[in-house]
Design an enzyme around this catalytic site. Structure first.
Site, PDB file in Angstrom:
ATOM      1  N   LEU A 134      -0.243 -33.524 -39.519  1.00  0.00           N
ATOM      2  CA  LEU A 134       0.741 -34.592 -39.328  1.00  0.00           C
ATOM      3  C   LEU A 134       1.845 -34.117 -38.371  1.00  0.00           C
ATOM      4  CD1 LEU A 134       1.739 -37.427 -40.193  1.00  0.00           C
ATOM      5  CD2 LEU A 134       2.980 -36.330 -42.072  1.00  0.00           C
ATOM      6  N   THR A 135       2.412 -32.935 -38.648  1.00  0.00           N
ATOM      7  CA  THR A 135       3.535 -32.413 -37.858  1.00  0.00           C
ATOM      8  C   THR A 135       3.105 -32.122 -36.419  1.00  0.00           C
ATOM      9  OG1 THR A 135       4.397 -31.393 -39.859  1.00  0.00           O
ATOM     10  CG2 THR A 135       5.270 -30.570 -37.773  1.00  0.00           C
ATOM     11  N   PRO A 137       4.644 -30.603 -32.364  1.00  0.00           N
ATOM     12  CA  PRO A 137       5.681 -29.706 -31.838  1.00  0.00           C
ATOM     13  C   PRO A 137       7.053 -30.394 -31.749  1.00  0.00           C
ATOM     14  CG  PRO A 137       3.668 -29.487 -30.556  1.00  0.00           C
ATOM     15  CD  PRO A 137       3.437 -30.605 -31.530  1.00  0.00           C
ATOM     16  N   GLY A 140       8.741 -33.454 -36.542  1.00  0.00           N
ATOM     17  CA  GLY A 140       8.487 -32.876 -37.856  1.00  0.00           C
ATOM     18  C   GLY A 140       8.927 -33.820 -38.959  1.00  0.00           C
ATOM     19  N   SER A 141      10.248 -33.867 -39.198  1.00  0.00           N
ATOM     20  CA  SER A 141      10.765 -34.722 -40.272  1.00  0.00           C
ATOM     21  C   SER A 141      10.549 -36.202 -39.968  1.00  0.00           C
ATOM     22  CB  SER A 141      12.269 -34.469 -40.457  1.00  0.00           C
ATOM     23  OG  SER A 141      12.486 -33.126 -40.814  1.00  0.00           O
ATOM     24  N   ARG A 271      16.256   0.467 -65.188  1.00  0.00           N
ATOM     25  CA  ARG A 271      17.120   1.093 -64.182  1.00  0.00           C
ATOM     26  C   ARG A 271      18.501   1.353 -64.797  1.00  0.00           C
ATOM     27  NH1 ARG A 271      17.629   3.775 -59.265  1.00  0.00           N
ATOM     28  NH2 ARG A 271      19.584   3.170 -58.271  1.00  0.00           N
ATOM     29  N   LEU A 341      17.837  -5.989 -58.019  1.00  0.00           N
ATOM     30  CA  LEU A 341      16.972  -4.856 -57.677  1.00  0.00           C
ATOM     31  C   LEU A 341      17.614  -3.916 -56.652  1.00  0.00           C
ATOM     32  CD1 LEU A 341      14.815  -6.573 -59.198  1.00  0.00           C
ATOM     33  CD2 LEU A 341      13.158  -5.712 -57.564  1.00  0.00           C
ATOM     34  N   GLU A 366       6.583 -30.170 -46.470  1.00  0.00           N
ATOM     35  CA  GLU A 366       6.453 -31.291 -47.427  1.00  0.00           C
ATOM     36  C   GLU A 366       7.792 -31.999 -47.616  1.00  0.00           C
ATOM     37  OE1 GLU A 366       3.701 -32.211 -49.059  1.00  0.00           O
ATOM     38  OE2 GLU A 366       2.352 -30.550 -48.592  1.00  0.00           O
TER      39      GLU A 366
HETATM   40  C1  LIG Z   1       4.337 -22.334 -43.117  1.00  0.00           C
HETATM   41  C2  LIG Z   1       4.323 -23.800 -42.838  1.00  0.00           C
HETATM   42  C3  LIG Z   1       3.186 -24.544 -43.098  1.00  0.00           C
HETATM   43  C4  LIG Z   1       3.135 -25.909 -42.784  1.00  0.00           C
HETATM   44  N1  LIG Z   1       1.976 -26.627 -43.006  1.00  0.00           N
HETATM   45  C5  LIG Z   1       1.882 -27.916 -42.557  1.00  0.00           C
HETATM   46  C6  LIG Z   1       0.649 -28.642 -42.653  1.00  0.00           C
HETATM   47  O1  LIG Z   1      -0.346 -28.142 -43.203  1.00  0.00           O
HETATM   48  N2  LIG Z   1       0.569 -29.885 -42.117  1.00  0.00           N
HETATM   49  C7  LIG Z   1       1.644 -30.481 -41.506  1.00  0.00           C
HETATM   50  O2  LIG Z   1       1.501 -31.604 -41.027  1.00  0.00           O
HETATM   51  N3  LIG Z   1       2.840 -29.819 -41.423  1.00  0.00           N
HETATM   52  C8  LIG Z   1       2.979 -28.565 -41.917  1.00  0.00           C
HETATM   53  N4  LIG Z   1       4.175 -27.883 -41.817  1.00  0.00           N
HETATM   54  C9  LIG Z   1       5.279 -28.508 -41.093  1.00  0.00           C
HETATM   55  C10 LIG Z   1       6.424 -28.987 -41.972  1.00  0.00           C
HETATM   56  O3  LIG Z   1       6.031 -30.092 -42.733  1.00  0.00           O
HETATM   57  C11 LIG Z   1       7.630 -29.291 -41.043  1.00  0.00           C
HETATM   58  O4  LIG Z   1       8.096 -28.051 -40.594  1.00  0.00           O
HETATM   59  C12 LIG Z   1       8.716 -30.073 -41.741  1.00  0.00           C
HETATM   60  O5  LIG Z   1       8.331 -31.405 -41.942  1.00  0.00           O
HETATM   61  C13 LIG Z   1      10.032 -30.076 -40.926  1.00  0.00           C
HETATM   62  O6  LIG Z   1       9.805 -30.410 -39.616  1.00  0.00           O
HETATM   63  P1  LIG Z   1      10.399 -29.486 -38.434  1.00  0.00           P
HETATM   64  O7  LIG Z   1      10.063 -28.078 -38.710  1.00  0.00           O
HETATM   65  O8  LIG Z   1       9.940 -30.078 -37.147  1.00  0.00           O
HETATM   66  O9  LIG Z   1      11.973 -29.607 -38.562  1.00  0.00           O
HETATM   67  P2  LIG Z   1      12.898 -30.795 -37.993  1.00  0.00           P
HETATM   68  O10 LIG Z   1      12.340 -32.111 -38.372  1.00  0.00           O
HETATM   69  O11 LIG Z   1      13.174 -30.520 -36.555  1.00  0.00           O
HETATM   70  O12 LIG Z   1      14.222 -30.551 -38.845  1.00  0.00           O
HETATM   71  C14 LIG Z   1      15.130 -29.469 -38.565  1.00  0.00           C
HETATM   72  C15 LIG Z   1      16.331 -29.590 -39.504  1.00  0.00           C
HETATM   73  O13 LIG Z   1      16.974 -30.853 -39.285  1.00  0.00           O
HETATM   74  C16 LIG Z   1      17.059 -31.565 -40.525  1.00  0.00           C
HETATM   75  N5  LIG Z   1      16.912 -32.998 -40.297  1.00  0.00           N
HETATM   76  C17 LIG Z   1      15.905 -33.667 -39.671  1.00  0.00           C
HETATM   77  N6  LIG Z   1      16.129 -34.998 -39.701  1.00  0.00           N
HETATM   78  C18 LIG Z   1      17.298 -35.174 -40.386  1.00  0.00           C
HETATM   79  C19 LIG Z   1      18.053 -36.298 -40.774  1.00  0.00           C
HETATM   80  N7  LIG Z   1      17.651 -37.567 -40.508  1.00  0.00           N
HETATM   81  N8  LIG Z   1      19.213 -36.106 -41.449  1.00  0.00           N
HETATM   82  C20 LIG Z   1      19.621 -34.843 -41.769  1.00  0.00           C
HETATM   83  N9  LIG Z   1      18.948 -33.734 -41.433  1.00  0.00           N
HETATM   84  C21 LIG Z   1      17.794 -33.901 -40.754  1.00  0.00           C
HETATM   85  C22 LIG Z   1      15.893 -31.036 -41.362  1.00  0.00           C
HETATM   86  O14 LIG Z   1      16.136 -31.263 -42.738  1.00  0.00           O
HETATM   87  C23 LIG Z   1      15.927 -29.556 -40.983  1.00  0.00           C
HETATM   88  O15 LIG Z   1      16.909 -28.905 -41.722  1.00  0.00           O
HETATM   89  C24 LIG Z   1       4.272 -26.532 -42.198  1.00  0.00           C
HETATM   90  C25 LIG Z   1       5.439 -25.777 -41.989  1.00  0.00           C
HETATM   91  C26 LIG Z   1       5.473 -24.443 -42.315  1.00  0.00           C
HETATM   92  C27 LIG Z   1       6.732 -23.667 -42.068  1.00  0.00           C
END
Ligand SMILES: Cc1cc2nc3c(=O)[nH]c(=O)nc-3n(C[C@H](O)[C@H](O)[C@H](O)COP(=O)(O)OP(=O)(O)OC[C@H]3O[C@@H](n4cnc5c(N)ncnc54)[C@H](O)[C@@H]3O)c2cc1C
Length: 387
Positions: A134-135, A137, A140-141, A271, A341, A366
Site C-alpha cells: 500500500l505504502t 515512496p 504513507g499516511s 544486580r 539495566l 499500520e
Molecule cells: C519496518 C516497516 C515495515 C512496513 N511494512 C509495510 C507493509 O508491509 N506494507 C505497507 O503498505 N506499508 C508498510 N510500512 C509502511 C508504513 O505503513 C508507513 O511507514 C506509515 O504508514 C507511515 O508512512 P510514512 O513513513 O510515509 O510517514 P508519513 O506519512 O510521511 O508521516 C511522517 C510523520 O508525519 C505525521 N503525519 C502524517 N500526516 C499527518 C497528519 N494529517 N496530521 C498529523 N501528523 C501527520 C505522521 O504521523 C508521522 O509522524 C512499513 C514501515 C516500516 C517502518
C-alpha cells in the site's frame, strides 16, 4: 499473564483453549526464536521462509480465517499468539501478521474463489509467502494520494508505480498490490516473478532487523483480467485489512513489553549497587509498579477489543484506541526498562534495546500514533482533521 506481571488475574478469564494455544506458541518461540533472534537482529538476516513453514505447521498463518486450510481461531486466541510471537521479536510477529492479516485476509475477504483456492492453502502452510503493498515512496499516511496506476489494455491490466517499506516483499511469491484505476483504488494479485516486477531489500534499518522489508518497482507489469480482486473496491478495502492487522499489534506490543519487564525484574533482583539489589530501591520499584500497571491496563484493553471482535461488534476507531495506547505504552516500558539495566541495557546480550528499537517501527506502521489520534479525534468531535 501466567506470570507475576498478571496483577489482575486476567489469566483466569481466559478459556482453557486460549491458554493452550498460548502455551504452544510460547514453547515454539522459546525453542525456535529466542536462541537465535539476537544474532538475526545483529546480522539483519532472518530465515523467514523456514520460520513461515514452522508457523504454518502450527496453524499460525491466517489462524483467524476460516476454510482453505486456515484454523478459524477466535480473535482472542490469535491475539495471544501474536503476544507470544512478539515476546520473541516484533519482526517475527510482523512476518505472521503480514502473511495472515494483510495478504491472506485480503485474498480471503476480497478474492475470487479461484484466488482463494490457488493461494490460501499454500499460504496457510507457509509454502507461499505474501506481501501487502500500500505504502509508496511519496505516500504513507495518506494512501488516497497513491500514484501507482493500473490501466486496461484489452482484457489485461498494466501496472506502473512503486511501493515502499513492504514487509516480506523480497521473499514473497505473491503481492497484494493496491493501485489507482479509472474506477478508484483496486487491489491486484501480482505474482512477484512477473516480468516488470522488482523487489529490492531495504538494508540499514535500525529497527525490525529480524524482518525482511523491501521496495517494489512495477514497470509496465502486464496482468490477466483475473488478477483483480473482484470485491475490493475503493480505499476502504485496504483500510479494512489494516484494521484486521492492527488487532494483532494491540496484543503483540504487549509481548515485547512483557519480555522487557521480565528481563528487568530478574536483572533488578540480582544486580547489586550500594549493598542491595536494584529491585530493593524505592525509585526502581516506582518504575516497576508504573510499568506493570500500564502493562495490565493494556492487557485488559486488548482482551476487551478481542472479545468485541469475537462478538462481531468491533469498530475500526476502537482498534485505533488499542493500537495507539498499547504500542505507545509498550515503547515507554521498553525505554524505561533500559534505564534499569544501565549500560547492559544498550547491549545486544539483553533483549530490551532490540524490543525498544523494534517498537519504533510498530509505532509507525499500520497507522502512526498521530493518525490514530486523528481517528479518535474524529470519533469524539465529528470533525475530520486529516487534511
Ligand atoms: C519496518 C516497516 C515495515 C512496513 N511494512 C509495510 C507493509 O508491509 N506494507 C505497507 O503498505 N506499508 C508498510 N510500512 C509502511 C508504513 O505503513 C508507513 O511507514 C506509515 O504508514 C507511515 O508512512 P510514512 O513513513 O510515509 O510517514 P508519513 O506519512 O510521511 O508521516 C511522517 C510523520 O508525519 C505525521 N503525519 C502524517 N500526516 C499527518 C497528519 N494529517 N496530521 C498529523 N501528523 C501527520 C505522521 O504521523 C508521522 O509522524 C512499513 C514501515 C516500516 C517502518
Amino acid at each position: 499473564m501466567g506470570t507475576v506481571l498478571d496483577l489482575l488475574d486476567v489469566d483466569a478469564s481466559l478459556s482453557e483453549e486460549e491458554r493452550q494455544i498460548r502455551a504452544v506458541v510460547r514453547r515454539l518461540v522459546d525453542d525456535r526464536v529466542r536462541p537465535h533472534v539476537a544474532g538475526w537482529y545483529e546480522d539483519g538476516r532472518v530465515p523467514a521462509r523456514e520460520l513461515a513453514r514452522e508457523f504454518g505447521r502450527l496453524g499460525l498463518l491466517g489462524m483467524h480465517l476460516t476454510g482453505y486450510g486456515c484454523a478459524g481461531a477466535p480473535a482472542v486466541a490469535y491475539g495471544l499468539a501474536c503476544l507470544e510471537l512478539e515476546a520473541g521479536d516484533s519482526g517475527v510477529r510482523s512476518l505472521v501478521s503480514v502473511q495472515g492479516s494483510l495478504a491472506m485476509y485480503a485474498i480471503w475477504r476480497f478474492g475470487s474463489e479461484d484466488h482463494k483456492q490457488r493461494w490460501l492453502p499454500a499460504m496457510a502452510t507457509g509454502e507461499a509467502i505474501g506481501c501487502f503493498g500500500l505504502t509508496e515512496p511519496d505516500h504513507g499516511s495518506d494512501p488516497a494520494s497513491m500514484t501507482t496506476r493500473a490501466r486496461r489494455d484489452g482484457d489485461d491490466w498494466i501496472l506502473d508505480g512503486a511501493k515502499m517499506w513492504i514487509t516480506n516483499a523480497p521473499i514473497a511469491d505473491v503481492g497484494v498490490i493496491w493501485a489507482r484505476t479509472d474506477e478508484g483504488v483496486r487491489g491486484f494479485l501480482v505474482p512477484m516473478d512477473s516480468p516488470g516486477v522488482t523487489a529490492r531489500e531495504i538494508r540499514r534499518k535500525m529497527s525490525l532487523r529480524a524482518s525482511v522489508t523491501g521496495e517494489i518497482a512495477l514497470d509496465g507489469v502486464r496482468l490477466p483480467a483475473d488478477a483483480l480482486l473482484p470485491a475490493a473496491v475503493g480505499l476502504r478495502a485496504p483500510l479494512s485489512c489494516l484494521t484486521e492487522a492492527r488487532q494483532g499489534i494491540v496484543w503483540g506490543a504487549l509481548g515485547a513489553a512483557r519480555d522487557c519487564l521480565e528481563t528487568t525484574l530478574s536483572y533488578a533482583a540480582t544486580r547489586t549497587q550500594f549493598g542491595r539489589p536494584l529491585a530493593g530501591f524505592q525509585l526502581t520499584q516506582a518504575k516497576l509498579a508504573d510499568m506493570a500497571v500500564e502493562w495490565n491496563k493494556g492487557l485488559l484493553l486488548a482482551l476487551h477489543l478481542g472479545r468485541l471482535a469475537d462478538a462481531g461488534t468491533l469498530r475500526p476507531d476502537q482498534v485505533s484506541v488499542g493500537k495507539l495506547n498499547n504500542v505507545r505504552e509498550a515503547l515507554t516500558i521498553a525505554r524505561q526498562c533500559r534505564t534499569i539495566l544501565g549500560a547492559n541495557g544498550v547491549s545486544g546480550e539483553y533483549p530490551v534495546m532490540r524490543h525498544a528499537n523494534n517498537l519504533e517501527s510498530v509505532l509507525t506502521y499500520e497507522g502512526t500514533s498521530e493518525i490514530h489520534q486523528l481517528v479518535i479525534g474524529q470519533r469524539l468531535t465529528g470533525l475530520s482533521a486529516f487534511g
